[in-house]
Scaffold this motif. Structure first.
Motif, short mmCIF file in Angstrom:
data_model
loop_
_atom_site.label_atom_id
_atom_site.label_comp_id
_atom_site.label_asym_id
_atom_site.label_seq_id
_atom_site.Cartn_x
_atom_site.Cartn_y
_atom_site.Cartn_z
N GLU A 71 68.25 70.52 41.37
CA GLU A 71 67.46 70.84 40.17
C GLU A 71 66.13 70.08 40.18
O GLU A 71 65.09 70.61 39.80
CB GLU A 71 68.24 70.51 38.90
N THR A 72 66.18 68.83 40.62
CA THR A 72 64.95 68.03 40.70
C THR A 72 64.00 68.63 41.71
O THR A 72 62.79 68.73 41.47
CB THR A 72 65.29 66.56 41.08
N LEU A 73 64.51 69.04 42.85
CA LEU A 73 63.68 69.66 43.88
C LEU A 73 63.05 70.95 43.38
O LEU A 73 61.85 71.20 43.59
CB LEU A 73 64.50 69.94 45.14
N ILE A 74 63.82 71.77 42.67
CA ILE A 74 63.30 73.03 42.14
C ILE A 74 62.21 72.76 41.10
O ILE A 74 61.14 73.39 41.11
CB ILE A 74 64.44 73.89 41.55
N ALA A 75 62.46 71.80 40.21
CA ALA A 75 61.47 71.46 39.17
C ALA A 75 60.18 70.94 39.79
O ALA A 75 59.07 71.34 39.41
CB ALA A 75 62.05 70.45 38.20
N LEU A 76 60.32 70.04 40.79
CA LEU A 76 59.12 69.51 41.47
C LEU A 76 58.37 70.62 42.20
O LEU A 76 57.14 70.67 42.17
CB LEU A 76 59.52 68.41 42.45
N SER A 77 59.11 71.51 42.86
CA SER A 77 58.47 72.59 43.61
C SER A 77 57.73 73.55 42.68
O SER A 77 56.61 73.99 42.98
CB SER A 77 59.51 73.36 44.43
N LEU A 78 58.33 73.88 41.53
CA LEU A 78 57.65 74.75 40.56
C LEU A 78 56.39 74.08 40.01
O LEU A 78 55.36 74.74 39.84
CB LEU A 78 58.60 75.12 39.42
N LEU A 79 56.48 72.78 39.76
CA LEU A 79 55.31 72.05 39.28
C LEU A 79 54.19 72.06 40.31
O LEU A 79 53.02 72.26 39.98
CB LEU A 79 55.70 70.61 38.92
N VAL A 80 54.55 71.89 41.59
CA VAL A 80 53.55 71.89 42.66
C VAL A 80 52.90 73.26 42.80
O VAL A 80 51.67 73.37 42.97
CB VAL A 80 54.19 71.42 43.99
N VAL A 81 53.69 74.32 42.71
CA VAL A 81 53.14 75.68 42.79
C VAL A 81 52.15 75.90 41.64
O VAL A 81 51.05 76.44 41.83
CB VAL A 81 54.27 76.73 42.78
N PHE A 82 52.51 75.45 40.45
CA PHE A 82 51.63 75.57 39.28
C PHE A 82 50.33 74.79 39.50
O PHE A 82 49.24 75.31 39.24
CB PHE A 82 52.36 75.08 38.03
N LEU A 83 50.45 73.55 39.99
CA LEU A 83 49.24 72.72 40.19
C LEU A 83 48.35 73.30 41.29
O LEU A 83 47.12 73.28 41.17
CB LEU A 83 49.65 71.29 40.52
N TYR A 84 48.96 73.83 42.35
CA TYR A 84 48.14 74.47 43.39
C TYR A 84 47.46 75.73 42.85
O TYR A 84 46.33 76.05 43.24
CB TYR A 84 48.98 74.81 44.61
N GLY A 85 48.12 76.44 41.96
CA GLY A 85 47.49 77.59 41.33
C GLY A 85 46.28 77.19 40.51
O GLY A 85 45.22 77.83 40.57
N ILE A 86 46.42 76.10 39.75
CA ILE A 86 45.28 75.61 38.96
C ILE A 86 44.15 75.16 39.88
O ILE A 86 42.97 75.42 39.61
CB ILE A 86 45.74 74.46 38.03
N MET A 87 44.51 74.50 40.99
CA MET A 87 43.47 74.07 41.93
C MET A 87 42.72 75.28 42.50
O MET A 87 41.50 75.26 42.63
CB MET A 87 44.10 73.26 43.06
N GLY A 88 43.45 76.34 42.81
CA GLY A 88 42.80 77.55 43.31
C GLY A 88 41.86 78.17 42.28
O GLY A 88 40.76 78.60 42.62
#
Length: 193
Positions: A71-88
């Protein structure tokens, strides 16, 4: 042809024309000062978001591998995808703002350069005169190119290098050596091509 200056000394007309041209260029660039500040602000956040990948890996090694919680890995991965989207989105926005800056500069100088090219062509036509409008378009393309955006990212390089040195001095020296090697390869490529 010379003209009297306020102090009583003579100033050539060509120098006065050159100063007028510089003032026009400064005015054309000055129309976009506010947009440059927005690009700098977006560059701040874009460069901060560049740390997303390294921080993600640190968290995976620290929190996920130790606890083995998916669950921690999934939450961290979703957060990273969101942050990379904002960076884009921020990077895309920076590019669009610089495109607007280039268009504003070109529209401010288009008529002036066109008039100068026509006047010069009427007096003494040559190939340099005809390239005046192309030169203006080249400047506009430079303003919208990633090269100018790299200047906004450049102040962050020493900060990132300092961060790498904080982790370990050997990693820091490897980063400095790699950056130096990349710069040398780019210079050699430019020299031999």
């Amino acid at each position: 042809m010379k003209r009297k200056c306020h102090e009583g000394e003579e100033v050539p007309m060509q120098n006065r024309t050159l100063e007028q041209g510089r003032a026009e260029l400064r005015a054309a660039r000055g129309k976009s000062h506010g947009l440059y500040w927005f690009v700098a602000l977006f560059s701040l956040f874009t460069n901060l978001l560049m740390l997303t990948g390294p921080i993600y890996m640190l968290q995976v090694y620290d929190r996920v591998l130790g606890s083995k919680l998916q669950e921690t890995l999934i939450a961290l991965s979703l957060l990273v995808v969101f942050l990379y989207g904002i960076m884009g989105v921020l990077d895309f926005t920076r590019g669009r703002i610089m495109a607007r800056v280039g268009a504003k500069f070109q529209s401010a100088m288009d008529r002036r350069v066109f008039d100068a090219v026509i006047r010069k062509s009427a007096v003494a036509p040559d190939m340099q005169t005809q390239s005046g409008l192309n030169d203006l378009e080249t400047i506009q393309r430079f303003i919208t190119s990633p090269i100018l955006l790299a200047f906004f990212d450049l102040p962050w390089t020493p900060i990132f290098l300092a961060g790498i040195f904080i982790f370990h001095p050997l990693l820091g020296w490897m980063a400095v050596g790699s950056a130096t090697l990349l710069i040398l390869i780019a210079l050699l490529n430019q020299f031999f091509s």
